[in-house]
Design an enzyme around this catalytic site. Structure first.
Site, short mmCIF file in Angstrom:
data_model
loop_
_atom_site.label_atom_id
_atom_site.label_comp_id
_atom_site.label_asym_id
_atom_site.label_seq_id
_atom_site.Cartn_x
_atom_site.Cartn_y
_atom_site.Cartn_z
N HIS A 1 78.82 90.09 107.54
CA HIS A 1 77.86 89.88 108.62
C HIS A 1 78.33 88.69 109.43
CE1 HIS A 1 74.05 89.33 110.71
NE2 HIS A 1 73.77 90.55 110.33
N ASP B 1 72.44 97.31 105.82
CA ASP B 1 72.81 98.73 105.85
C ASP B 1 73.29 99.25 104.51
OD1 ASP B 1 72.34 99.17 108.61
OD2 ASP B 1 74.12 97.98 109.04
N1 ACO Z 1 85.31 94.99 104.45
C1 ACO Z 1 86.52 94.37 104.27
N2 ACO Z 1 86.87 93.24 104.93
C2 ACO Z 1 85.99 92.71 105.79
C3 ACO Z 1 84.72 93.29 106.02
C4 ACO Z 1 84.40 94.47 105.31
N3 ACO Z 1 83.21 95.05 105.49
N4 ACO Z 1 84.05 92.57 106.94
C5 ACO Z 1 84.87 91.56 107.27
N5 ACO Z 1 86.03 91.64 106.58
C6 ACO Z 1 87.14 90.69 106.62
C7 ACO Z 1 87.94 90.86 107.91
O1 ACO Z 1 89.00 91.80 107.74
C8 ACO Z 1 88.44 89.45 108.12
O2 ACO Z 1 89.50 89.22 107.22
P1 ACO Z 1 90.74 88.27 107.67
O3 ACO Z 1 90.13 86.91 107.84
O4 ACO Z 1 91.69 88.38 106.53
O5 ACO Z 1 91.25 88.85 108.95
C9 ACO Z 1 87.26 88.58 107.67
O6 ACO Z 1 86.58 89.39 106.70
C10 ACO Z 1 86.30 88.23 108.80
O7 ACO Z 1 85.89 89.44 109.43
P2 ACO Z 1 85.49 89.57 110.94
O8 ACO Z 1 85.64 91.00 111.36
O9 ACO Z 1 86.21 88.54 111.75
O10 ACO Z 1 83.96 89.18 110.89
P3 ACO Z 1 82.91 89.41 112.04
O11 ACO Z 1 81.88 88.36 111.89
O12 ACO Z 1 83.57 89.52 113.38
O13 ACO Z 1 82.32 90.87 111.74
C11 ACO Z 1 81.05 92.60 110.82
C12 ACO Z 1 81.12 91.10 111.10
C13 ACO Z 1 81.33 93.40 112.11
C14 ACO Z 1 79.64 92.94 110.36
C15 ACO Z 1 82.09 92.95 109.74
O14 ACO Z 1 81.82 92.23 108.55
C16 ACO Z 1 82.14 94.45 109.45
O15 ACO Z 1 82.86 95.19 110.15
N6 ACO Z 1 81.38 94.94 108.42
C17 ACO Z 1 81.33 96.35 108.13
C18 ACO Z 1 80.43 97.05 109.13
C19 ACO Z 1 78.97 96.76 108.87
O16 ACO Z 1 78.49 96.81 107.75
N7 ACO Z 1 78.23 96.50 109.96
C20 ACO Z 1 76.80 96.22 109.90
C21 ACO Z 1 76.54 94.79 110.22
S1 ACO Z 1 74.84 94.38 110.01
C22 ACO Z 1 74.07 95.09 111.32
O17 ACO Z 1 74.59 95.27 112.38
C23 ACO Z 1 72.73 95.51 111.09
#
Ligand code: ACO
Length: 429
Positions: free
Chosen positions: A307, A364
């Site tokens: 998140h 979610d």
């Molecule tokens: N699975 C594996 N790795 C992940 C995940 C995940 N779900 N989420 C983040 N990471 C990793 C990224 O690859 C990144 O790794 P790195 O530093 O080695 O490059 C690090 O964690 C940071 O991730 P970001 O994408 O920069 O985090 P951001 O804050 O931009 O994204 C998000 C948040 C979009 C929710 C992300 O965690 C994600 O895609 N999660 C899965 C989708 C999801 O569940 N979305 C619902 C969010 S809640 C809502 O909208 C109600």
């Protein structure tokens, strides 16, 4: 607060005022920075940008705290319901008995759709995505009540109570009738005596010859899901609503933007993706370990994890995990996907990759499994999220529109394209 932030650029120095919120969050006010120095601030994805001051929802992502109008989400989940919490979020205070009775009555009394809207609904191709249909139909409400969608802020605010009621009442009907249209089933009209979620399930699943009679636990689980989605401060869809509203656009047009933003798999679409992921893991005979390894390799994301704000447990996912356990115990119909989800969560929380990046289950992760148990088809999951988020979008529209000095939202950019060049005639290219 007297603290100033000093920004030094070369030998020049600029003092920025600071702002402190009611929960002591701090911000540097950079509004004068460009005028004074020529510099803008750069924050791709707005991860560190406060776009507004808001009194609706407080989140402390490091501590896993979520409060609406000061009330902890756990207390609302235990004592309130979706409609009462919607009132709180929109108007700022818990309603009195009389206010709540009138609010509920307005919503129940306005659930049915104008016949003209039913004709619009009937003309979508069967394979249209319900989120696309929802966005069209919400704007269509504004077309049927044009005096409430004037794009004149004072006039739209004068009609706010009714406009917001229409949205809360009809978003649920649009969702249910979309499902019936796609299933080729006749419309079911709402029953005003039914509670909000009971009425929704009736419009979804009753037949002209037989009422759908869900168990209380099912109605309550759906109510909890809606309540837990009701607002989440400046998330992608709510920021979109505020962005649109800042141009002076009416409430209906503004929430339609929220629906589009919510549709994406990184936002509201994630609840569908979680269930698809769990199903895939189940069909592959994986216990989750192979999937987690692939997520760590960056080949796929563990959907429902991570998140932008929570770097700790999302309190909503905890409430949903325990509700899922209770619901499945009552239904006596176990879902193998719930066991896979719990196993994935437990494994990820012990894994260095997820620990270092502070990735925890978000709202979610368990909501889709509950929706499946209720009988909601996968394609409708994000629409359920939109029904739940409607109070938040409405509250943020109202907060912004009521602000006397509200400016249009208009971020700056750092241009990285070609510098000035001369037009080349076609024959010389
Ligand atoms: N699975 C594996 N790795 C992940 C995940 C995940 N779900 N989420 C983040 N990471 C990793 C990224 O690859 C990144 O790794 P790195 O530093 O080695 O490059 C690090 O964690 C940071 O991730 P970001 O994408 O920069 O985090 P951001 O804050 O931009 O994204 C998000 C948040 C979009 C929710 C992300 O965690 C994600 O895609 N999660 C899965 C989708 C999801 O569940 N979305 C619902 C969010 S809640 C809502 O909208 C109600």
């Amino acid at each position: 607060m007297d603290e100033k932030a000093i920004i030094r650029i070369g030998d020049r120095q600029f003092e920025c005022p600071t702002i402190v919120g009611s929960e002591h969050e701090k911000a540097i006010d950079v509004r004068q920075l460009r005028g004074e120095t020529g510099y803008i601030t750069y924050d791709d994805g707005y991860g560190n940008t406060g776009s507004c001051q808001s009194a609706i929802t407080y989140i402390d992502g490091d501590e896993g705290i979520l409060r609406h109008r000061g009330y902890p989400i756990q207390e609302l989940a235990e004592h309130s319901d979706f409609v009462e919490s919607a009132y709180l979020i929109i108007y700022g205070e818990l309603p009195t008995e009389d206010e709540l009775r009138r609010f509920r009555a307005r919503i129940s009394g306005n659930a049915n759709l104008h016949e003209g809207m039913l004709r619009i609904l009937d003309h979508f191709p069967d394979d249209s995505h319900p989120m696309a249909i929802l966005s069209v139909m919400l704007n269509a409400i504004g077309c049927h009540y044009s005096e409430m969608a004037s794009n004149n802020r004072e006039q739209d605010l004068d009609h706010f109570d009714w406009a917001s009621t229409l949205l809360l009442a009809k978003v649920r009907t649009i969702a249910a009738l979309t499902y019936r249209m796609k299933e080729g089933k006749p419309w079911m009209y709402s029953k005003p005596s039914f509670r909000y979620c009971q009425n929704f399930l009736h419009m979804m699943f009753s037949e002209p010859y037989q009422d759908f009679m869900p168990r209380e636990e099912v109605i309550d689980a759906l109510d909890l899901i809606l309540l837990l989605h009701a607002d989440h401060e400046q998330n992608c869809s709510t920021s979109t609503v505020r962005m649109i509203a800042s141009s002076g656009a009416n409430l209906f047009a503004s929430v339609v933007g929220g629906v589009s933003a919510l549709w994406g798999p990184l936002h509201g679409g994630a609840n569908m993706e979680v269930v698809k992921m769990l199903q895939q893991i189940h069909d592959d005979g994986d216990d989750g370990s192979r999937f987690i390894a692939a997520a760590k390799d960056g080949k796929q994301r563990l959907m429902g994890f991570g998140h932008r704000v929570y770097k700790n447990f999302d309190p909503r996912s905890r409430l949903l995990r325990s509700r899922a356990d209770k619901l499945f115990a009552k239904l006596e119909a176990p879902d193998p996907l719930l066991d896979i989800a719990k196993h994935l969560e437990d494994a990820a929380l012990k894994d260095d990759y997820f620990i270092e990046r502070k990735l925890y289950p978000n709202v979610d992760f368990y909501s889709g499994i509950i929706l499946r148990a209720i009988g909601i088809p996968l394609e409708m999951f994000t629409v359920i999220f939109a029904i739940g988020r409607m109070p938040g979008w409405i509250a943020h529209w109202r907060e912004l529109a009521s602000h006397p000095k509200q400016k249009i939202h208009r971020p700056r950019q750092i241009y990285t394209g070609a510098t000035e060049r001369r037009y080349v005639p076609l024959e010389k290219r």
